[in-house]
Design an enzyme around this catalytic site. Structure first.
Site, PDB file in Angstrom:
ATOM      1  N   GLU A   1       1.595  -0.413   0.170  1.00 19.91           N
ATOM      2  CA  GLU A   1       2.874  -0.110  -0.485  1.00 19.91           C
ATOM      3  C   GLU A   1       3.330  -0.417   0.436  1.00 19.91           C
ATOM      4  OE1 GLU A   1       3.346   2.767  -2.616  1.00 19.91           O
ATOM      5  OE2 GLU A   1       3.091   4.524  -2.058  1.00 19.91           O
TER       6      GLU A   1
ATOM      7  N   ASP B   1      11.750   5.267   1.769  1.00 20.15           N
ATOM      8  CA  ASP B   1      11.458   4.542   1.478  1.00 20.15           C
ATOM      9  C   ASP B   1      12.880   3.024   2.450  1.00 20.15           C
ATOM     10  OD1 ASP B   1       9.275   4.604   0.050  1.00 20.15           O
ATOM     11  OD2 ASP B   1      10.867   4.309  -1.802  1.00 20.15           O
TER      12      ASP B   1
END
Ligand SMILES: *[C@@H]1O[C@H](CO)[C@@H](O)[C@H](O)[C@H]1NC(C)=O
Length: 278
Positions: A242, A59
């Protein structure tokens, strides 16, 4: 991100994909899909023995620091901070240099506070803003926090704690039907208005308009749905979304919404989907 291995999987969708731009005279002729604007990433080198935070990152959010080095911010280790070994270059040897959050945990009182996720770092009026998420795998009980720094360096960060959430069935709409993870700040270069997108693996990608400085005198006002799952043009069908980001290209005149799409983890490299069905 809710699913931790989706770092390199982005779909591209222009913000105005449902209709032709109204003010076509002000739009440059470059196609919004021109790959010259979005060149393919190159492999990097870095320390793989250190665990998370150097070359092995989940991420990531990458930003150029005031000292001329690129810094990465990523999931685990209290938001791991990595630094490229060569000034002005992303391809230098990446090292893990420390953590954002003091004590490697968030001051937010929510399950998952000892292992925050999915940082997003943006420079706002001379201050670096690091939004992050506090959640647990499979849980909708999630919250978004904020830390700030003047330098990006370990030890320089102040954790301001909760700014949005927690999400859950009893939260105000749209937090009631979404998951407050994967925050991303976008400042519209044309208007200066700040937006925070988030979500979701739980009801699409949403965005709030931020009034105030993003810190204490902040309210999250107008909101909107950025990326409904049904709009993702996936030949297999609707998929979880996401890890969203927004950007604006002056070359095309389009706003871009980038996000991860689909399921990760436990995938079998020997049984990949057919081309076009990934
Ligand atoms: C990689 O990280 C480990 C752990 O911090 C450290 O001991 C080692 O010196 C690093 N390797 C290199 C080549 O910098």
């Amino acid at each position: 991100m809710f699913q931790l291995s989706t770092v390199a999987v982005f779909a591209l969708l222009p913000a105005f994909c449902l209709g032709a731009p109204a003010a076509s005279a002000t739009i440059a002729s470059t196609s919004p899909f021109a790959t010259s604007l979005w060149p393919a990433p190159q492999a990097i080198t870095g320390n793989l023995t250190v665990g998370f935070g150097a070359a092995h990152i989940h991420d990531p959010s990458v930003i150029l620091g005031p000292d001329g080095y690129y810094y990465s911010f990523s999931t685990h280790d209290g938001i791991a901070i990595g630094r490229s070994g060569t000034k002005g270059s992303l391809s230098g040897y990446w090292e893990h240099v420390g953590s954002v959050l003091p004590g490697k945990k968030s001051i937010i009182s929510n399950s998952g506070s000892t292992d925050p996720w999915a940082p997003d770092v943006t420079l706002v009026n001379g201050v670096y803003y690091c939004y992050y998420a506090v959640s647990q795998f499979g849980s909708q009980n999630s919250a978004i926090g904020l830390a700030t720094s003047a330098t990006l360096l370990p030890g320089s960060w102040t954790d301001h704690g909760l700014v949005l959430g927690p999400s859950g069935p009893n939260a105000p709409f749209p937090l009631s039907i979404t998951n407050a993870i994967d925050p991303a700040l976008f400042i519209d270069p044309k208007t200066g208005v700040k937006y925070l997108s988030y979500g979701s693996f739980w009801g699409d990608i949403w965005q709030y308009e931020i009034s105030g400085d993003g810190l204490h005198n902040t309210s999250f006002g107008n909101y909107g749905l950025l990326a409904p799952q049904w709009m993702s043009f996936d030949p297999v069908g609707a998929q979880a979304e996401e890890g969203s980001y927004q950007s604006y290209s002056a070359e095309t005149g389009y706003y871009y919404q980038w996000y991860s799409h689909g399921i990760c983890c436990g995938y079998n490299p020997n049984a990949l989907p057919a081309p076009g069905m990934e």
